[in-house]
Design a protein around this motif. Structure first.
Motif, short mmCIF file in Angstrom:
data_model
loop_
_atom_site.label_atom_id
_atom_site.label_comp_id
_atom_site.label_asym_id
_atom_site.label_seq_id
_atom_site.Cartn_x
_atom_site.Cartn_y
_atom_site.Cartn_z
N LEU A 60 0.86 -1.18 -0.06
CA LEU A 60 0.16 0.04 -0.04
C LEU A 60 0.81 1.33 0.01
CD1 LEU A 60 -2.69 1.45 0.28
CD2 LEU A 60 -2.43 1.06 2.79
N ILE A 61 0.57 2.25 -1.00
CA ILE A 61 1.40 3.23 -1.27
C ILE A 61 0.64 4.63 -0.81
CG2 ILE A 61 2.95 4.76 -2.69
CD1 ILE A 61 3.63 2.08 -4.27
N LEU A 62 1.19 5.18 0.28
CA LEU A 62 0.52 6.47 0.68
C LEU A 62 1.10 7.54 0.27
CD1 LEU A 62 -0.88 5.04 4.22
CD2 LEU A 62 -1.92 5.25 1.95
N ASP A 63 0.59 8.68 0.59
CA ASP A 63 1.04 10.03 0.34
C ASP A 63 1.16 10.87 1.78
OD1 ASP A 63 2.03 12.85 -0.32
OD2 ASP A 63 1.27 12.62 -2.33
N ARG A 64 2.39 11.30 2.14
CA ARG A 64 2.49 12.02 3.32
C ARG A 64 1.45 13.24 3.52
NH1 ARG A 64 3.97 10.61 8.06
NH2 ARG A 64 1.77 11.41 8.32
N ILE A 82 5.27 5.41 2.92
CA ILE A 82 4.80 6.47 2.70
C ILE A 82 5.77 7.57 1.78
CG2 ILE A 82 3.80 8.60 4.25
CD1 ILE A 82 3.12 6.81 6.42
N VAL A 83 5.20 7.87 0.85
CA VAL A 83 6.36 9.05 0.16
C VAL A 83 6.00 10.19 0.92
CG1 VAL A 83 6.01 10.36 -2.13
CG2 VAL A 83 5.05 7.94 -2.11
N GLY A 84 7.35 10.79 1.02
CA GLY A 84 7.20 12.20 2.09
C GLY A 84 7.60 11.94 3.45
N GLY A 85 7.89 10.52 3.85
CA GLY A 85 8.39 10.28 5.08
C GLY A 85 7.27 9.88 5.91
N ILE A 86 7.89 8.82 6.94
CA ILE A 86 7.07 8.26 8.01
C ILE A 86 7.40 8.73 9.33
CG2 ILE A 86 8.57 6.14 8.51
CD1 ILE A 86 6.02 4.37 8.71
N THR A 87 6.76 8.51 10.32
CA THR A 87 7.21 9.20 11.71
C THR A 87 7.27 7.76 12.69
OG1 THR A 87 4.96 9.58 12.42
CG2 THR A 87 5.92 11.29 11.26
N TYR A 88 8.00 8.24 13.85
CA TYR A 88 8.23 7.10 14.86
C TYR A 88 6.85 6.98 15.55
CZ TYR A 88 13.39 6.72 14.40
OH TYR A 88 14.44 6.35 13.92
N GLU A 89 6.00 8.00 15.72
CA GLU A 89 4.75 7.69 16.11
C GLU A 89 3.97 6.58 15.31
OE1 GLU A 89 0.68 10.00 17.40
OE2 GLU A 89 2.18 11.26 16.66
N GLU A 90 3.95 6.88 13.93
CA GLU A 90 3.27 5.78 13.21
C GLU A 90 4.02 4.51 13.13
OE1 GLU A 90 1.82 9.00 9.71
OE2 GLU A 90 3.96 8.38 9.86
N SER A 91 5.24 4.40 13.24
CA SER A 91 6.18 3.17 13.52
C SER A 91 5.58 2.42 14.91
CB SER A 91 7.56 3.41 13.89
OG SER A 91 8.29 2.32 14.12
N GLY A 110 9.22 4.59 4.71
CA GLY A 110 8.87 5.90 3.94
C GLY A 110 10.39 6.35 3.10
N THR A 111 10.17 7.34 2.62
CA THR A 111 11.34 8.06 1.91
C THR A 111 12.38 8.43 3.07
OG1 THR A 111 10.05 10.01 1.70
CG2 THR A 111 10.30 8.97 -0.21
N THR A 112 11.92 9.01 4.40
CA THR A 112 12.85 9.26 5.51
C THR A 112 12.03 8.87 6.71
OG1 THR A 112 14.12 10.73 6.19
CG2 THR A 112 12.32 11.66 5.43
N VAL A 113 12.44 9.21 7.54
CA VAL A 113 11.79 9.20 9.21
C VAL A 113 11.72 10.59 9.91
CG1 VAL A 113 11.61 8.36 11.25
CG2 VAL A 113 12.63 6.65 9.49
#
Length: 564
Positions: free
Chosen positions: A215-219, A508-517, A538-541
């Motif tokens: 599943l590909i999402l956008d930030r 997640i295109v545009g980055g994931i977060t540690y809260e989502e992790s 994600g592209t970054t954290v």
């Protein structure tokens, strides 16, 4: 599904295939980071690797023919060129070459033609082309992937390679779904399918009863989460101190010793961190106290060395004692600095308002609280600006919003233009109301039952809310339950016969977060989801600072809209 173990397996296999004997590891900048995320230097030494060199940095020209050279690099044109130079004039006895991703046959041919004295013993593809942050989380370390709302072409190619590498390393060939309303998610999905189709032999894995899902999402579907102050240990450290490739720069801390100026935070090699990275601020204070008490007991026992038996026990336990001493010093310093920053920046007060805005619908009350905090000179410009961004994202469609008034408030308190202009930028960055994906943006009240959880800070004050739930959690839960709407998250090509999913990849295109992790970690641990296994990337954290930078870069090339 474990991305840390997947990369470790490849590294172990490289060392084994080269056989016994002293070895040198020849890397590039990216693969150096990839390996350092999963292996400590002492672990690598146990595999008879005694020297580390960079292919892209000029090293020793002295030949060392007694060493075997394990090469692990990304399959780029630059690396192929540098590798050809290396094997034309080999410094080492023999070479075992491993590329971190798919390499073209023409590049293989070029390398073979350069191997005139036949020093190359092995050329293979080992798909470790991503950073394994934790067993369920990976990153590609890409900042600035947006050009407006389109891809930076270089970062698109790198994202395709990274995701393909994750899938190959875990031996999965998934169905693909993407976020409608995002050209970037659709384009990435198309490019991945192109590679899967072209490399069908590589992706010819044994079919499972329940097919995997990507599943590909956008930030842009949830710009709220990266703007919130974090209160779990790992997320707090990243938010306030920044974690970069498992390393935290502490050189700015007054009186810090040289050995603690940069510390490593790895759940693979730090037992205390592994046990506490998802604990909240208050719990960390308690577990640190317990760690110190345990250390003090051991220190006292080591002071009593009176007999030969005592000496023997001391020598046997000293390595563990020394490691524990380092662990105590490191975490005590980190937690002390976190506590210092929380107090200095008034983050408990700020976070309470952030959580209310994100999770409740009380416009006049929130406007009043944000105004009060903007007028409070004890609050930094950065926190004041973030509160206005959150207010603007939540209430920009409200008939009585006062975004302009709040922006004026930022100007009056001396905030720089680069900060207050971000209020409009972050609103433009978010999916707009007319897109089908906007339902997931900030309507947290409709999405989740709001539960207020309190925890104590180190002084015992119960005043911080942690009620926010990232939109990602509902999306994954709907996917697991077969309720994810196909008009909002369409399939690329034909959908699978059944609705059930088990192995899920979320990017997640545009980055994931540690809260989502943390949400993904909790879903993996939950028994109510039928054993679903989730890997997210994600592209970054992101932390707040890197996310605001991402938005700034994207919108500097984007189409201007208004929040009025």
């Amino acid at each position: 599904m474990n991305v840390v173990q997947a990369v470790k397996f490849y590294i172990t296999k490289m060392a084994e295939e080269s056989g016994p004997g002293m070895k040198v590891l020849l890397l590039d900048k990216q693969t150096t980071s990839i390996i350092s995320m999963v292996y400590s230097q002492s672990e690598i030494l146990q595999k008879e690797v005694y020297l580390f060199e960079r292919l892209d940095v000029p090293g020793s020209i002295e030949p060392m023919k007694h060493l075997k050279c394990i090469v692990f690099v990304r399959p780029t044109k630059d690396n192929v060129g540098l590798l050809c130079n290396e094997i034309r004039n080999p410094r080492y006895g023999m070479y075992y070459i491993y590329f971190s991703n798919i390499i073209s046959k023409s590049d293989i041919k070029t390398i073979a033609e350069c191997d005139e004295i036949e020093v190359v013993r092995e050329v293979a593809e080992f798909y470790g082309d991503y950073l394994s942050v934790s067993p369920h989380l990976f990153s590609l370390n890409i900042n600035g992937c947006y050009q407006g709302t389109q891809w930076n072409p270089v970062h698109l190619q790198r994202s395709v390679q990274g995701i393909v590498s994750v899938l190959l390393s875990l031996k999965k060939c998934p169905f693909i779904r993407y976020q409608s309303g995002s050209d970037m998610a659709k384009r990435l999905a198309d490019k991945i399918r192109e590679v899967v189709t072209k490399e069908e032999v590589l992706f010819d894995f044994r079919h499972s009863e329940v097919p995997p899902m990507l599943l590909i999402l956008d930030r842009r579907f949830d710009p709220i989460t990266p703007l919130l102050t974090q209160w779990t240990y790992q997320a707090m450290v990243h938010e306030l101190l920044t974690i970069s490739n498992n390393r935290v720069n502490m050189s700015h801390v007054p009186g810090v010793s040289k050995e603690l100026s940069e510390v490593v935070l790895s759940s693979e090699h730090d037992e205390f961190y592994a046990e506490n990275l998802y604990n909240n601020y208050g719990e960390i204070g308690q577990t640190t106290k317990e760690l110190i008490n345990e250390f003090q007991k051991k220190a006292k026992s080591h002071q009593k060395v009176e007999s030969i038996q005592d000496m023997k026990q001391f020598v046997e336990s000293y390595p563990h004692f020394k490691k524990m001493s380092g662990t105590v010093s490191k975490h005590l310093m980190i937690i002390g600095e976190l506590s210092n920053l929380v107090g200095k920046r008034n983050l408990l007060e700020v976070s309470e308002v952030e959580q209310e805005i994100a999770c409740q619908d009380q416009h006049s009350h929130h406007l009043q609280r944000v105004r009060a905090l903007i007028g409070n000179q004890k609050i930094r410009n950065e926190e004041a600006g973030r509160l206005v961004m959150l207010y603007a994202l939540k209430y920009r469609r409200h008939s009585s919003h006062d975004i302009s008034g709040l922006v004026d408030g930022l100007k009056k308190r001396g905030a720089p233009e680069s900060l207050y202009s971000m209020v409009k930028s972050v609103c433009n960055f978010a999916f707009q109301e007319d897109t089908s994906s906007s339902a997931n943006l900030v309507n947290q009240e409709a999405m989740v039952k709001i539960t207020k959880r309190f925890f104590k800070d180190l002084k015992g004050v119960e005043n911080v809310y942690t009620q926010h739930v990232p939109a990602l959690k509902e999306v994954i839960e709907d996917l697991i339950r077969g309720r994810l709407k196909e008009n909002v998250y369409p399939f690329l090509g034909n959908p699978p016969a059944g609705r059930r999913v088990q192995d899920i990849f979320v990017f997640i295109v545009g980055g994931i977060t540690y809260e989502e992790s943390l949400c993904v970690h909790q879903l993996n641990k939950s028994s109510i989801h039928g054993g679903a296994r989730i890997v997210a990337g994600g592209t970054t954290v992101h932390n707040t600072e890197s996310f605001i930078d991402e938005v700034s870069r994207a919108m500097s090339r984007g189409v201007a809209r208004s929040y009025n």
